[in-house]
Enzyme design. Sequence first.
Site, PDB file in Angstrom:
ATOM      1  N   ASP A  33       0.861  -1.179   0.000  1.00 28.19           N
ATOM      2  CA  ASP A  33       0.000   0.000   0.000  1.00 28.19           C
ATOM      3  C   ASP A  33       0.905   1.238   0.000  1.00 28.19           C
ATOM      4  OD1 ASP A  33      -2.416   1.634   0.475  1.00 28.19           O
ATOM      5  OD2 ASP A  33      -1.579   1.877   2.483  1.00 28.19           O
ATOM      6  N   ASP A  35      -0.259   5.188   0.828  1.00 29.14           N
ATOM      7  CA  ASP A  35      -0.530   6.213   1.840  1.00 29.14           C
ATOM      8  C   ASP A  35      -0.556   5.620   3.240  1.00 29.14           C
ATOM      9  OD1 ASP A  35      -1.040   8.651   0.188  1.00 29.14           O
ATOM     10  OD2 ASP A  35      -2.593   7.366  -0.660  1.00 29.14           O
TER      11      ASP A  35
END
Length: 241
Positions: A33, A35
């Site tokens: 991932d 953010d």
Amino acid sequence: MAARCLGAGRIGGVRLPKEAPLSSPHPAAVLFDMDGTLVDSEKLWDVALQELAAVYGGALSEAARQAIIGTSMADAMRIVHDDLGQPQRDPQASADWISARILDLFRTGLRWRPGALALLRAVRAAGIPTALVTSSGRPLVEVALDTLGRDSFDAVVCGDEVGEAKPHPEPYLTAAKLLGVPVERCVAIEDSPTGVASALAAGAAVLAVPAEVPLPPTDGVHQVESLTTADLELLAALLDR
């Protein structure tokens, strides 16, 4: 859907040593991932979202901000409008405003999360394929790649390039398909409940590193306080559970 596949061999302009691929107990791929996991960008989203709320004459509640983390842009704008008591507002207009503001913030204020760069470098040096799997749209990701390194990932899956966003499993299933590996032999690294749910639903092993939102204990998910404690041995061990 047209995720962009990127080459391997450099991170942040530094060429990594070539090593033989790791043996089968190690992950077939590591799916990151963005953010809150690789980069400390959630604080920049806080700035942009609160500024948008102020433009609309209000202030975003903490509950709404927490609910937004890990969601798609469309869902985030609906949460903002509902929280401000202005559900009639155009989600696309708000999304365009946020996108323009966050692009400016990403160009000047993006920082790595603790341990993230070292882990990414270790995975790349070991010859393990990597993918970036994010809810952010392609224009924002292109700016982030200036920090992350355009050769850091063999595939990139953006939130505006899939039919269903996280927590749906499609983003992670798409990443595994692009890499040509079985998703159940992949380790996904996430920071939010939405992202964890997506990775679990896809069938990946999950390493969670909470950032802005606490994560409850979940079957099939191993939590660490920071990626500074994560290494290749830990990633391999997650597949044996």
